[in-house]
Design a protein around this motif. Structure first.
Motif, PDB file in Angstrom:
ATOM      1  N   LEU A 340       0.805  -1.143  -0.017  1.00 16.88           N
ATOM      2  CA  LEU A 340      -0.176  -0.086   0.160  1.00 16.88           C
ATOM      3  C   LEU A 340       0.694   1.128   0.091  1.00 16.88           C
ATOM      4  CD1 LEU A 340      -2.625  -0.990   2.431  1.00 16.88           C
ATOM      5  CD2 LEU A 340      -3.285  -0.420   0.165  1.00 16.88           C
ATOM      6  N   ALA A 341       2.221   1.214   0.640  1.00 13.45           N
ATOM      7  CA  ALA A 341       2.994   2.320   0.542  1.00 13.45           C
ATOM      8  C   ALA A 341       3.806   2.438  -0.599  1.00 13.45           C
ATOM      9  CB  ALA A 341       3.846   2.106   1.908  1.00 13.45           C
ATOM     10  N   PHE A 342       3.780   1.630  -1.551  1.00 15.12           N
ATOM     11  CA  PHE A 342       4.529   1.772  -3.050  1.00 15.12           C
ATOM     12  C   PHE A 342       4.254   2.777  -3.848  1.00 15.12           C
ATOM     13  CE2 PHE A 342       5.633   0.823  -7.197  1.00 15.12           C
ATOM     14  CZ  PHE A 342       6.762   0.264  -7.153  1.00 15.12           C
ATOM     15  N   PRO A 343       5.212   3.677  -4.139  1.00 16.92           N
ATOM     16  CA  PRO A 343       6.915   3.219  -4.280  1.00 16.92           C
ATOM     17  C   PRO A 343       7.492   3.923  -2.912  1.00 16.92           C
ATOM     18  CG  PRO A 343       6.464   4.725  -5.905  1.00 16.92           C
ATOM     19  CD  PRO A 343       4.938   4.854  -5.361  1.00 16.92           C
ATOM     20  N   ASN A 344       6.734   4.797  -2.196  1.00 20.53           N
ATOM     21  CA  ASN A 344       7.736   5.602  -1.423  1.00 20.53           C
ATOM     22  C   ASN A 344       7.957   5.227  -0.065  1.00 20.53           C
ATOM     23  OD1 ASN A 344       7.528   7.925  -3.545  1.00 20.53           O
ATOM     24  ND2 ASN A 344       5.447   7.819  -3.023  1.00 20.53           N
ATOM     25  N   GLY A 345       7.454   3.807   0.266  1.00 18.37           N
ATOM     26  CA  GLY A 345       7.650   3.428   1.702  1.00 18.37           C
ATOM     27  C   GLY A 345       9.259   3.311   1.710  1.00 18.37           C
ATOM     28  N   VAL A 346       9.636   3.051   3.014  1.00 21.91           N
ATOM     29  CA  VAL A 346      10.927   2.730   3.567  1.00 21.91           C
ATOM     30  C   VAL A 346      11.393   1.468   2.774  1.00 21.91           C
ATOM     31  CG1 VAL A 346      12.501   2.019   5.459  1.00 21.91           C
ATOM     32  CG2 VAL A 346      10.720   3.859   5.798  1.00 21.91           C
ATOM     33  N   ALA A 347      10.739   0.347   3.023  1.00 23.82           N
ATOM     34  CA  ALA A 347      10.787  -1.123   2.271  1.00 23.82           C
ATOM     35  C   ALA A 347      11.566  -0.898   0.735  1.00 23.82           C
ATOM     36  CB  ALA A 347       9.791  -1.813   2.313  1.00 23.82           C
ATOM     37  N   TRP A 348      10.743   0.143  -0.062  1.00 21.79           N
ATOM     38  CA  TRP A 348      10.977   0.352  -1.374  1.00 21.79           C
ATOM     39  C   TRP A 348      12.169   1.026  -1.442  1.00 21.79           C
ATOM     40  CZ3 TRP A 348       8.186  -3.340  -3.353  1.00 21.79           C
ATOM     41  CH2 TRP A 348       6.957  -3.552  -2.810  1.00 21.79           C
ATOM     42  N   LYS A 349      12.259   2.142  -0.784  1.00 20.62           N
ATOM     43  CA  LYS A 349      13.557   2.950  -0.991  1.00 20.62           C
ATOM     44  C   LYS A 349      14.993   1.825  -0.429  1.00 20.62           C
ATOM     45  CE  LYS A 349      11.544   6.308  -1.904  1.00 20.62           C
ATOM     46  NZ  LYS A 349      11.610   6.911  -3.456  1.00 20.62           N
ATOM     47  N   ASN A 350      14.769   0.981   0.339  1.00 27.68           N
ATOM     48  CA  ASN A 350      15.677   0.081   0.680  1.00 27.68           C
ATOM     49  C   ASN A 350      16.215  -0.870  -0.398  1.00 27.68           C
ATOM     50  OD1 ASN A 350      16.143   1.253   3.147  1.00 27.68           O
ATOM     51  ND2 ASN A 350      14.808  -0.116   4.014  1.00 27.68           N
ATOM     52  N   ALA A 351      15.046  -1.427  -1.041  1.00 28.81           N
ATOM     53  CA  ALA A 351      15.172  -2.144  -2.160  1.00 28.81           C
ATOM     54  C   ALA A 351      15.606  -1.554  -3.435  1.00 28.81           C
ATOM     55  CB  ALA A 351      13.607  -2.882  -2.347  1.00 28.81           C
ATOM     56  N   GLU A 352      15.473  -0.181  -3.519  1.00 29.02           N
ATOM     57  CA  GLU A 352      16.271   0.596  -4.596  1.00 29.02           C
ATOM     58  C   GLU A 352      17.549   0.738  -4.345  1.00 29.02           C
ATOM     59  OE1 GLU A 352      14.464   4.178  -5.428  1.00 29.02           O
ATOM     60  OE2 GLU A 352      12.260   3.537  -5.715  1.00 29.02           O
ATOM     61  N   ALA A 353      18.057   1.000  -3.149  1.00 26.55           N
ATOM     62  CA  ALA A 353      19.355   1.364  -2.842  1.00 26.55           C
ATOM     63  C   ALA A 353      20.058  -0.072  -2.976  1.00 26.55           C
ATOM     64  CB  ALA A 353      19.399   1.535  -1.499  1.00 26.55           C
ATOM     65  N   LYS A 354      19.625  -1.304  -2.699  1.00 25.66           N
ATOM     66  CA  LYS A 354      20.085  -2.683  -3.024  1.00 25.66           C
ATOM     67  C   LYS A 354      20.278  -2.934  -4.231  1.00 25.66           C
ATOM     68  CE  LYS A 354      21.782  -6.512  -1.296  1.00 25.66           C
ATOM     69  NZ  LYS A 354      23.095  -6.691  -0.457  1.00 25.66           N
ATOM     70  N   PHE A 355      19.574  -2.694  -5.093  1.00 22.62           N
ATOM     71  CA  PHE A 355      19.380  -2.687  -6.634  1.00 22.62           C
ATOM     72  C   PHE A 355      20.581  -2.116  -7.030  1.00 22.62           C
ATOM     73  CE2 PHE A 355      18.382  -1.510 -10.988  1.00 22.62           C
ATOM     74  CZ  PHE A 355      18.297  -2.713 -11.682  1.00 22.62           C
ATOM     75  N   THR A 356      20.635  -0.642  -6.650  1.00 22.31           N
ATOM     76  CA  THR A 356      21.912   0.138  -7.206  1.00 22.31           C
ATOM     77  C   THR A 356      23.085  -0.484  -6.939  1.00 22.31           C
ATOM     78  OG1 THR A 356      20.347   2.144  -6.973  1.00 22.31           O
ATOM     79  CG2 THR A 356      22.918   2.476  -7.056  1.00 22.31           C
ATOM     80  N   THR A 357      23.321  -1.025  -5.588  1.00 25.15           N
ATOM     81  CA  THR A 357      24.543  -1.410  -5.136  1.00 25.15           C
ATOM     82  C   THR A 357      25.014  -2.697  -5.938  1.00 25.15           C
ATOM     83  OG1 THR A 357      24.176  -0.689  -2.674  1.00 25.15           O
ATOM     84  CG2 THR A 357      25.580  -2.700  -3.046  1.00 25.15           C
ATOM     85  N   ILE A 358      24.140  -3.509  -6.163  1.00 28.32           N
ATOM     86  CA  ILE A 358      24.229  -4.688  -6.894  1.00 28.32           C
ATOM     87  C   ILE A 358      24.634  -4.403  -8.445  1.00 28.32           C
ATOM     88  CG2 ILE A 358      23.517  -6.973  -7.695  1.00 28.32           C
ATOM     89  CD1 ILE A 358      24.190  -6.942  -4.765  1.00 28.32           C
ATOM     90  N   ARG A 359      24.004  -3.268  -9.079  1.00 25.86           N
ATOM     91  CA  ARG A 359      24.048  -3.149 -10.396  1.00 25.86           C
ATOM     92  C   ARG A 359      25.600  -2.430 -10.448  1.00 25.86           C
ATOM     93  NH1 ARG A 359      21.062   2.224 -11.632  1.00 25.86           N
ATOM     94  NH2 ARG A 359      22.920   2.926 -10.579  1.00 25.86           N
ATOM     95  N   GLU A 360      26.001  -1.548  -9.623  1.00 16.27           N
ATOM     96  CA  GLU A 360      27.338  -1.170  -9.439  1.00 16.27           C
ATOM     97  C   GLU A 360      28.501  -2.236  -9.218  1.00 16.27           C
ATOM     98  OE1 GLU A 360      27.434   1.582  -6.501  1.00 16.27           O
ATOM     99  OE2 GLU A 360      26.225   3.279  -7.432  1.00 16.27           O
ATOM    100  N   LYS A 361      27.995  -3.284  -8.382  1.00 24.30           N
ATOM    101  CA  LYS A 361      28.931  -4.407  -8.091  1.00 24.30           C
ATOM    102  C   LYS A 361      29.072  -5.127  -9.479  1.00 24.30           C
ATOM    103  CE  LYS A 361      29.268  -8.815  -5.871  1.00 24.30           C
ATOM    104  NZ  LYS A 361      28.517  -9.600  -4.586  1.00 24.30           N
ATOM    105  N   ALA A 362      28.041  -5.135 -10.272  1.00 24.51           N
ATOM    106  CA  ALA A 362      28.247  -5.872 -11.599  1.00 24.51           C
ATOM    107  C   ALA A 362      28.713  -5.025 -12.794  1.00 24.51           C
ATOM    108  CB  ALA A 362      26.542  -6.317 -12.232  1.00 24.51           C
TER     109      ALA A 362
END
Length: 364
Positions: A340-362
């Motif tokens: 219900l909080a998509f896309p602005n909730g804390v969980a979604w921001k954390n998931a975006e940050a994780k995606f960015t970290t893995i993209r950079e790692k790749a």
């Protein structure tokens, strides 16, 4: 409560799962209605395997679409699923929510990340949707642990009774009670003390489920968690008949057992249920098998123990689908609040940050 057109939110598209044995869903009809009432629009792909009927979604106001038509959905649509995608399309242009299993150096993780980057899409991996305290907002852990323990106990008890049923394959069960009754009946086929079991990661969701399953059928359970595995007493570990591993590793540091350990003198281990099921990761604490087992071949022999008995592994990677209705209802009830909080909730921001970290790692 009726939808308010002035507060129209995201368009959530529930896809049909690519995996033929996946009957669970991240969104039940009940919670699809919650989304619609909150201003979301919801499309649900028709499915001949999802545990909830298509008509149940239609009845609460969802639009129905053909299986895999999400590929051609408008780019701003949010695609919701559970398990990993098929290999096509090669480029992913949507925001997608599912368990991708690529953030811990699993085989093929860079190629999968490239699909999102090249297509301009975004992955919100459900495993990495976390709250302010870093805890996952929704998980199938309890049911994975419960069902993994049930399969391990089933194999161990049927061997004890001179039977050989589970090796022929498994299919979804009607309820927990059906499974408990089956295991108790197997246990009663031979007199004497029941085999011993140890649950690794006993304090977590999966470990709790595993322990409750085994104790429900009367098995003696040793419960280990971080304190007991920090200085591992492998001899004590391998003195048990059944091990249920519920430890999810995000880095190196834990080796529960390899084939040499299992074959050593004093090892009594006969069945290992690897609920965490991460054979493709470099951090796998049980490097004794190369790929998950399956519904058609749920158990494999990996070696012999110190007494010459077979050591078998069961490691199905979608265990909760063997109790799909109960597992999906509990998960969806956990998941609806963050959704219900998509896309602005804390969980979604954390998931975006994780995606960015893995993209950079790749390097993408």
């Amino acid at each position: 409560m009726s939808p308010n057109p002035t507060t129209q939110k995201e368009h959530i598209w529930l896809r049909d799962e690519d995996r033929g044995t996946e009957r669970r869903t991240a969104l039940t009809p009940k919670n699809a209605k919650v989304l619609i009432d909150a201003g979301f629009s919801v499309t649900v792909e028709k499915s001949n395997k999802r545990v909830f009927e298509d008509s149940a979604y239609e009845a609460v106001g969802c639009a129905l679409a053909e299986s895999r038509s999400w590929v051609d959905a408008p780019e701003q649509t949010v695609i919701l699923g559970l398990k990993e995608l098929a290999e096509t399309p090669t480029e992913l242009r949507h925001r997608m929510i599912h368990f991708a299993h690529i953030y811990k150096d699993q085989t093929g993780w860079q190629k999968e990340m490239a699909r999102f980057v090249n297509g301009g899409g975004m992955l919100y991996d459900i495993e990495f949707l976390t709250n302010e305290q870093g805890r996952r907002v929704a998980a199938f852990g309890y049911w994975a642990g419960w069902m993994g323990a049930a399969l391990g106990a089933h194999r161990l008890l049927e061997r004890r009774a001179g039977r050989d049923e589970i090796t022929k394959g498994v299919s979804p069960f009607e309820s927990q009670q059906v499974i408990i009754d089956k295991l108790k009946a197997l246990a009663a086929e031979k007199e004497g003390a029941l085999p011993t079991a140890i649950v690794i990661g006993a304090k977590g969701r999966s470990g709790t489920g595993a322990t409750e399953c085994l104790e429900a059928i009367g098995m003696q359970v040793t419960k280990w968690d971080i304190e007991e595995t920090r200085l591992l007493d492998r001899q004590a570990l391998l003195a048990h008949d059944l091990m249920v591993n519920c430890v999810l590793m995000f880095g190196p540091g834990l080796l529960l057992a390899n084939k040499s350990h299992l074959a050593a003198q004093g090892s009594q281990m006969k069945v290992i249920s690897d609920v965490s099921c991460d054979p493709f990761s470099d951090f796998n604490p049980l490097p004794i098998y190369s790929e998950p087992t399956s519904w058609t071949e749920p158990v494999i022999e990996v070696c012999q123990n110190g007494s010459g008995d077979a050591v078998e592994v069961t490691s199905i990677d979608n265990l909760p689908s063997l109790l799909p209705m109960q597992a999906a209802e509990e998960f969806s009830d956990q998941f609806i609040k963050p959704l219900l909080a998509f896309p602005n909730g804390v969980a979604w921001k954390n998931a975006e940050a994780k995606f960015t970290t893995i993209r950079e790692k790749a390097g993408l």
